[in-house]
Design an enzyme around this catalytic site. Structure first.
Site, short mmCIF file in Angstrom:
data_model
loop_
_atom_site.label_atom_id
_atom_site.label_comp_id
_atom_site.label_asym_id
_atom_site.label_seq_id
_atom_site.Cartn_x
_atom_site.Cartn_y
_atom_site.Cartn_z
N HIS A 361 0.85 -1.15 0.13
CA HIS A 361 -0.05 -0.02 0.02
C HIS A 361 0.94 1.25 -0.09
CE1 HIS A 361 -3.93 -1.89 0.81
NE2 HIS A 361 -3.07 -2.79 1.58
N ARG A 553 -5.28 12.01 5.85
CA ARG A 553 -4.05 11.98 6.75
C ARG A 553 -3.33 13.10 6.24
NH1 ARG A 553 -3.59 8.36 11.31
NH2 ARG A 553 -1.60 9.42 11.67
N LYS A 558 1.24 14.39 0.75
CA LYS A 558 -0.19 14.82 0.41
C LYS A 558 -0.32 16.15 0.04
CE LYS A 558 -1.97 10.84 2.92
NZ LYS A 558 -2.71 10.01 1.85
N THR A 660 -8.34 6.76 -2.07
CA THR A 660 -9.81 6.45 -1.72
C THR A 660 -10.79 7.30 -1.78
OG1 THR A 660 -9.39 5.41 0.27
CG2 THR A 660 -9.28 3.84 -1.66
N LYS A 664 -14.52 8.59 -3.54
CA LYS A 664 -15.69 9.00 -2.82
C LYS A 664 -16.23 10.42 -3.15
CE LYS A 664 -13.70 6.28 0.87
NZ LYS A 664 -12.83 6.16 2.12
C1 26W Z 1 4.21 0.48 9.64
C2 26W Z 1 3.67 1.82 9.68
C3 26W Z 1 2.76 1.91 8.53
C4 26W Z 1 1.44 2.18 8.93
C5 26W Z 1 0.52 2.06 7.89
C6 26W Z 1 3.17 2.01 7.21
C7 26W Z 1 2.27 1.86 6.34
C8 26W Z 1 0.94 2.28 6.72
C9 26W Z 1 -0.35 2.16 5.38
C10 26W Z 1 0.27 1.29 4.40
C11 26W Z 1 -0.39 3.46 4.79
C12 26W Z 1 -1.82 3.44 4.12
O1 26W Z 1 -2.59 3.55 4.57
N1 26W Z 1 -1.44 3.57 2.87
C13 26W Z 1 -2.51 3.96 2.05
O2 26W Z 1 -3.40 2.72 1.54
C14 26W Z 1 -4.60 3.33 0.71
C15 26W Z 1 -5.17 2.00 0.53
O3 26W Z 1 -4.47 1.08 -0.38
C16 26W Z 1 -4.11 4.03 -0.30
O4 26W Z 1 -5.29 4.16 -1.14
C17 26W Z 1 -3.15 5.18 0.06
O5 26W Z 1 -2.80 5.69 -1.38
C18 26W Z 1 -2.00 4.66 0.64
O6 26W Z 1 -1.59 5.98 1.35
#
Ligand code: 26W
Length: 821
Positions: A361, A553, A558, A660, A664
């Site tokens: 992601h 976020r 962003k 996403t 929406k």
């Molecule tokens: C370990 C720390 C950490 C925590 C959360 C690393 C990475 C994350 C997530 C993977 C970040 C995240 O939410 N990514 C988002 O995922 C969405 C669903 O696929 C995408 O639409 C977003 O672009 C992406 O930033």
């Protein structure tokens, strides 16, 4: 089963049952019942209605021995469930009627519902949309996650600064969960591995001296939309085991022993609030393992109900890892197969890789998880051995195919060596999976080409794309009831089951009468949001102004700061020329910053400072308003999105995996101003490039700029307005009593090299905003494009996304659940 048809649920029945719960679950009479009591009772009526479906669904899966998918995720950002469940069961009308008899209306009851904020942002919300789609499409699916006592923090502003407050979502009880202590699982951590002789197999590694604690499951029913399917989300809660630190109890140190018992219960205390940065805390590693360990055991337990061995495990079970957070599942499956079931390594490996799949992601390097070898060795000594063995065998095969290529070996190794050694979780997930997917076209391409070029060459067929989607049942039907009713009125209700049917709206895009109705709904949604803002923040809002919305976020990539720079530019133009003709605009921001992310927190303060100045300056005469709504969450998103005119999706190209929120907003008729990034690209392809405002450098261009020593000052030197904005930020012209408050932001864009290319895109963004302004001044042209956005967004339903996963990765099929009597 759902109850719309013949044997319908009546208002009388709901009221009677609700009064029953009021009396026997809450111990209250109607006279003394609070709104929350009424909510609780009504929610229990709804819950009771799905119990038969819940058990029937499990029974059917078991009897038919269907292949099931398990979605493992550290986050599920569910939001509220009551209204969604009422719609899914198709009992809206009788519910409204019934609640009158309890002297309350449905909207009040819905407000009392509890927000499950067990996620940070995109990744967690995606998991929640997927649960909705999987149940609605009658797929045999389970979500597995953690029941954090505290979800994402509540955000408050104090003097414009973000303050984090604990989220106590469980404080009053949560009506949608059912605790299942009978399925409690043991979890082991720490200890060491001993090689112990086994009479049959010779020396075998045995994990001993561990600490044990327990995982208690809580199940939340996921009701399919007007189908009989009721799947479940199983959330694990950590408890101390009676035997936990028995050694210390026995030594007579009672107090210390109880304290340490407390330690075990800390494992599911709190959701880590950082999104896209890997902090590397020991407790977080234990959380990740905790999720993996009890979920995998539970999956094996369920498999064994119908199968005497694990040989056809991969034919019956698919495990999807939501990012690398549950990537230890690969090692845990291997440990169970090899150590507990005495399977030969090669067989175990084949089953593991056929079972597992991994979704990436994010491309941000700081988000990629690596764990120090020393830490894993201490917490999970046997897993470290297994990871080493996986690596050893993998590298042997790489060496055979590419002899002597030590650079390649070093790049693809599961172990990173720079000073100290760490495990690269993404490499473990790739090697241990049969499919690896990115979440939008560009993202999947960059994953292959830029992040893991060597891996994708070694496994050319493993890497695929599955573009994200959103559940239109929450993000249109529920959050925008008036627009939904209008759509149904024009094209029938088929779109609710198949969102592609929205294309039937296309011919209406130029229909003046339809445009009027459509825009009147947008206007009412804006009035509603405006009222809320006036009530809560005391900022008067004009519903005819352009609602320019950026909700997500807070992160430098962003680029909330880019729209802030535009806003400051507009303000400076007005100050220079107060009479200028400028389109009235309301800037709506909502965003949480990770508590340790200093730049992001400063940016919140900056936006709030600009807001105070702009909102009160008589020269502005109300033409610009700036609103930063605190505590962005799913429910707030449901209020903002239907009221948006313009959707800001302005991330640095190549950085937003998908997005996403962009989907929406467009689905609700907002036009997008966005970069060529993530799913914006696919949105442009679907709605038509003439119906979206795309601007800015593309990823290849930025890549080239970066390679040719990008210099932000070039843009600075050539743009007076840019200089003027940056100066205002540098000296903090918004509050001279605190000069230099925002120096770090200024530095980031200049002296520190502008890692996210604000300077390169600033003027291009302003040009695009000018086009937005011109179009908004032509209401009919705007309405036409807005309608076309709605009509052409059908492809972005998470039903389509889930279908792709089911076909390309999981190999599972829908199964309908028979009616129960
Ligand atoms: C370990 C720390 C950490 C925590 C959360 C690393 C990475 C994350 C997530 C993977 C970040 C995240 O939410 N990514 C988002 O995922 C969405 C669903 O696929 C995408 O639409 C977003 O672009 C992406 O930033």
């Amino acid at each position: 089963m759902y109850f719309s048809k013949d044997n319908a649920v009546t208002a009388e029945m709901i009221a009677e049952r609700a009064l029953f719960h009021l009396k026997y679950s809450r111990g209250k009479t109607l006279q003394v019942a609070t709104d929350f009591d009424k909510f609780w009772s009504f929610a229990h009526v709804v819950r009771d209605l799905v119990i038969d479906g819940f058990t029937a669904t499990q029974e059917e899966y078991l009897q038919k021995d269907v292949k099931r998918v398990y979605y493992l995720s550290m986050e599920f950002l569910i939001g509220k469930l009551l209204e969604r469940n009422v719609l899914a069961l198709d009992i809206l009308k009788p519910s409204i009627e019934a609640l009158k008899k309890l002297d309350i209306d449905l909207s009040t009851v819905i407000q009392m519902d509890i927000e499950a904020g067990l996620g940070n942002g995109g990744l967690g919300r995606l998991a929640a949309c997927f649960l909705d789609s999987m149940a609605s499409m009658e797929l045999p699916a389970y979500g597995y996650g953690l029941r954090y006592e505290h979800g994402i923090f509540r955000q408050e502003f104090e003097d414009g600064w973000q303050q984090e407050r604990p989220d106590n979502w469980l404080e009053l009880g949560y009506p949608w969960e059912m605790v299942r202590p009978e399925y409690t699982m043991p979890v082991f951590v720490y200890g060491r591995v001993e090689n112990i002789s086994d009479t049959r197999r010779g020396k075998q590694p045995v994990w001993t001296d561990w600490q044990m604690f327990k995982a208690v499951p809580y199940d939340i029913p996921m009701i399919g939309f007007q189908t009989n399917t009721v799947n479940m989300l199983r959330l694990w809660s950590a408890r101390a085991d009676e035997g936990f630190r028995l050694d210390v109890f026995n030594q007579g140190d009672y107090v210390r022993a109880v304290e340490e018992k407390n330690w075990a219960e800390n494992v599911t205390k709190v959701l880590y609030p950082s999104d896209n940065t890997h902090a590397g805390q020991e407790l977080r590693l234990i959380q990740e393992y905790f999720l993996v360990s009890c979920s995998v055991r539970d999956i094996v337990r369920r498999h064994e109900k119908k199968h005497s061995d694990l040989r056809d495990f991969a034919e019956k079970n698919a495990v999807q890892m939501n990012d690398t957070h549950p990537a230890l599942a690969v090692a845990e499956l291997m440990r169970i197969f090899c150590d507990e079931y005495e399977m030969p390594w090669d067989n175990a490996w084949e089953i593991t890789t056929k079972t597992c799949a991994y979704t990436n992601h994010t491309l941000l390097p700081e988000a990629l998880e690596t764990w120090p070898v020393e830490l894993i060795n201490r917490v999970l000594p046997r897993h470290l051995q297994i990871i080493y063995e996986i690596n050893h065998r993998f590298l042997q095969r790489v060496e055979m195919a590419h002899p002597g290529n030590s650079e390649l070996i070093q790049k693809v190794s599961l172990i990173e060596e720079n000073g100290h050694r760490s495990v690269r979780m993404a490499n473990l997930a790739v090697v241990g999976s049969h499919a690896v997917n990115g979440v939008a076209g560009l993202h999947s391409k960059l994953l292959r080409e830029r992040v893991m070029p060597e891996m994708s060459e070694l496994y050319p067929n493993k890497f695929i794309n599955v573009t994200n989607g959103i559940t239109h049942r929450r993000w249109l039907l529920k959050c925008n009831p008036e627009l939904s009713a209008l759509i149904t009125d024009k094209i029938g209700s088929g779109w609710i089951h198949n969102l592609k049917e929205l294309t039937k709206l296309e011919p209406l895009a130029t229909d003046k009468a339809f445009q009027k109705e459509f825009m009147a709904i947008k206007r009412r949604n804006k009035e509603a949001l405006g009222k809320m803002i006036e009530n809560d923040l005391h900022i008067p809002i004009h519903p005819d102004s352009l609602f320019d919305v950026q909700v997500k976020r807070l992160h430098m990539y962003k680029r909330q700061l880019l729209s802030t720079m535009y806003l400051i530019t507009l303000y400076q133009r007005i100050k220079a020329n107060p009479k200028m003709d400028i389109l009235p605009r309301t800037f709506v921001f909502a965003a949480k910053a990770a508590p340790g992310y200093h730049l992001a927190k400063r940016l919140i303060k900056l936006i709030n400072s600009v807001a105070v100045v702009v909102n009160h300056d008589p020269d502005v005469a109300g033409r610009l308003k700036v609103v930063f709504l605190p505590d962005y969450n799913v429910s707030l998103a449901e209020k903002i999105i239907p009221a948006a005119d313009l959707s800001e999706q302005i991330s640095t190209a190549g950085k937003e995996a998908s997005g996403t929120g962009n989907m929406k907003l467009s689905l609700n008729g907002a036009l997008t101003i966005g970069t060529w990034d993530g799913a914006n690209i696919e949105i442009a392809q679907h709605v038509g490039e003439e119906n979206i405002f795309i601007f800015g450098h593309r990823e290849e261009e930025l890549h080239a700029l970066a390679q040719n020593s990008y210099n932000p000052w070039t843009y600075y030197d050539n743009d007076q307005e840019l200089q003027h904005v940056l100066e205002a930020i540098r000296v903090n012209s918004f509050d001279p009593s605190q000069p230099a408050l925002f120096m770090d932001l200024f530095d980031d864009l200049t002296r520190h090299g502008d890692p996210f290319f604000y300077m390169a895109d600033y003027r291009l963004y302003l040009d695009a905003q000018e086009k937005v302004e011109a179009l908004f001044r032509q209401p009919e042209a705007w309405a036409e494009k807005s309608i076309l956005n709605v009509a052409r967004m059908g492809w972005f339903s998470s039903d389509r996304t889930i279908n792709e996963y089911a076909e390309k990765i999981w190999g599972i099929k829908p199964i309908s659940i028979p009616d129960t009597e």
